[in-house]
Scaffold this active site. Sequence first.
Site, mmCIF file in Angstrom:
data_model
loop_
_atom_site.group_PDB
_atom_site.id
_atom_site.type_symbol
_atom_site.label_atom_id
_atom_site.label_comp_id
_atom_site.label_asym_id
_atom_site.label_seq_id
_atom_site.Cartn_x
_atom_site.Cartn_y
_atom_site.Cartn_z
ATOM 1 C CD GLN B 126 -2.271 1.300 2.889
ATOM 2 O OE1 GLN B 126 -1.619 0.891 3.838
ATOM 3 N NE2 GLN B 126 -3.479 1.826 3.011
ATOM 4 N N GLY B 127 0.753 2.071 -1.026
ATOM 5 C CA GLY B 127 1.546 3.292 -1.096
ATOM 6 C C GLY B 127 0.743 4.517 -0.695
ATOM 7 C CE1 TYR B 128 -3.947 4.097 -0.227
ATOM 8 C CE2 TYR B 128 -4.961 4.590 1.871
ATOM 9 C CZ TYR B 128 -5.067 4.132 0.577
ATOM 10 O OH TYR B 128 -6.284 3.727 0.117
ATOM 11 C CD GLU B 244 -12.770 -7.281 4.607
ATOM 12 O OE1 GLU B 244 -11.747 -7.491 5.255
ATOM 13 O OE2 GLU B 244 -13.389 -8.152 4.001
ATOM 14 C CB SER B 375 -3.595 7.010 14.034
ATOM 15 O OG SER B 375 -4.304 8.231 14.009
ATOM 16 C CG ASN B 376 -6.433 3.480 18.057
ATOM 17 O OD1 ASN B 376 -6.336 2.946 16.940
ATOM 18 N ND2 ASN B 376 -6.562 2.787 19.167
ATOM 19 C CD GLU B 377 -3.986 9.019 18.558
ATOM 20 O OE1 GLU B 377 -3.617 8.319 17.592
ATOM 21 O OE2 GLU B 377 -3.799 8.669 19.739
#
Lengths: 351, 391
Positions: B126-128, B244, B375-377
């Site tokens: 994955q290229g993010y 998902e 992230s959770n943030e």
Amino acid sequence: MSTNLDDELHMLTETVARYVANRSDGKANSEDGWKELAELGWLYLPYPEEVGGLRLGTAGVSAVMQGHGRGLLATPYLPFAVMAGGVLARCPRASQTLAAVMEGTQRVAAAFVVGAAPTQVAQAADDGWRLAGACDHVLAVDEADAVLALARIGASDETGLFVVRTDAPGVTVEPHLLPDGRRAGRVGFDDVAVAAADRLDDDGGVETLLREVETEALLAAAADNLGAMQVLYEQTLDYAKLRRQFGRPIGSFQSLQFRLVDMWIKLDEVRSLVSSAAGAEDRQEAGALAIAAWIQSVWSGRLIGEEAIQIHGAIAMTDEHAVGRYVKRILVNELVFGAPERHFSRYRSMR
Amino acid sequence: MTMIFTDDDKAFSAEVRTYLSDNLPAELARKVRYNQRLTRDDYTSWQDVLAARNWHAVGWPASAGGPGLTQTQRYLFEREYGALSCPHPCQFGIAMAGPVIFTFGNDEQKARFLPGIRENKDFWCQGYSEPGAGSDLAALKTTAVREGDHYRVNGQKIWTTWANWADWMFCLVKTDLEVKPQRGISFLLIDMRSPGITVRPIKTIDGDEEFNEVFFNDVLVPVENRIGEEGQGWTYAKFLLEFERFSMSGAARSRRVLSEIRADAEALGKADDARVAERLTRLEIELLALEHMELHLLARSVGGENPGPEASKLKIRGTEIAQALSRLRVDLHAEDCLVHSEAFLDASEPSDNPSAMGAIATYLNQRKLTIWGGSNEVQRMILAKQILELG
């Protein structure tokens, strides 16, 4: 669960919501409040049909208790109907007393502490038993016609169940206020004569019976906490959207947004466990879920309560503001029904 | 609403359990159980086992060649999968590239790429993320300039898991520098063997080399490798954030890890130590709450509701619990964790105390859980905006 039951439960939930919304008249602790519960049929909810109850069971009790928490009702539904009534419903000998409890004509308080051994002792006498000892913090005992007491039988390890009228000679009731405004009291037994017929249990089986009743009581207490913390969450979220500081709603600050999200998650954890416990078909699983629901409701309740005060700021420190009343409700519940760690071994034994 | 599983559901669970446990090699299960490093071959040979049953692309609809499981079956599959020591699936192909291609790709692209993903022929990355764009994807700087039938790609990706193993990368690139950042991003599929690509592994705190830097120096990518419209890449990336989410709680895996830790505690004679017992019970109840949040969300979903971003709560709590478990394992084994052995972590040498030997690497590795996958943030921001409606 059949659709029919789901419908009944849905109707009950709506009735509870209407009832709670309509009663800010302070008669929660009065004779009238109890009569209303009786008229609504809620005093039949905790018991199976075989003993004359309604079949909504724990799910129904849970709906009524969430209403109690939401509306801060002081009617002693939990100690009288769930705890004392729960014991009566399991003792065939108590069928008449149970019938009177369901009709609302007789009010029986629960003179026992969840998870604790009895402090009273019963000695056999010619015509029955002599009861001695005392039980502290019996919820709403000053409203009760009788108490359901546990006592050790003589010097044995055996526990017996007794119904004793509060006006019987030798019974003393010393009421006190609880920090949240509800009432409790110490009930003392000074060599009280109890007729043989008023011992409810046959020998043995009391432990299992009590564990079942205590499990139902803990789930009911979790539902009470759930109702209360739901209000705390909603009020805090609304307040964060309205209250402006630094030229913007405080709810636009990310530090508060994250904390409100965590309150929402903690609330959802309790809601999920209470709902699963009330809906579980398997007895063992239902029991473990009920204990877990109680434990989680205390953890979540502490966080939501403390955050509600902090996010409201000084206004929540006032006696007049509702937040403090809800926080005290949850705190008192915890102290009456026992902190999480006290129930860990019970949870482990049930899962 | 309570989730009720039918006899058919239970039969499906049993079918999954039997197939997975019959085909999971003991050696591989051992490596997973003790958190030893897996090789590319460990992953792909296991994924071949899944693909043989068409359970590699297990979340795909039948129209994309997947098994077309119901939501309930999908949930049950995860539960059975997590209960065994199966390798964590390499999700980039099956859970990310695939769904974007079968949702937004054209027929030619579907025919060209989907079988390779489904049948485990191609390894994807994955290229993010970029050095200046982690959670804030709108800050991307890698550019793709259109030149006839090609895009010329220049820039750098980072934290690219398994880029060193990958055949393909799905990549977010800037195709328009003029418009609002979200409108100038496109979604390209890049052949990792293209000239101009340099992959440099980055060693992580647990000593592993999952992460990579990927440099693009005048890499030519055919225009036919662009998914959907030019400038719409942001929309597809956001679609993936919601795809998902159910499998993100990791509850079944945590349930397994919890019972492993409990077994360790018993083996060490610490099961009755009050502090150990309390922490185990505490985590068990937190996990139970997560499981029931998930079940209620599933019940609502099966009932026709779209819980949408609400599922972020599962990612938040699931990763927090998994991390707490990895910490508890370290605390339980305490000074027994102090022996560091690369040979053990690479599974080239056995150990008579494997549970302790892998504990620190796992604890460190699991820190990634609250950072990746949004992230959770970011998850809390999504919940604050979309569920709590805080401005």
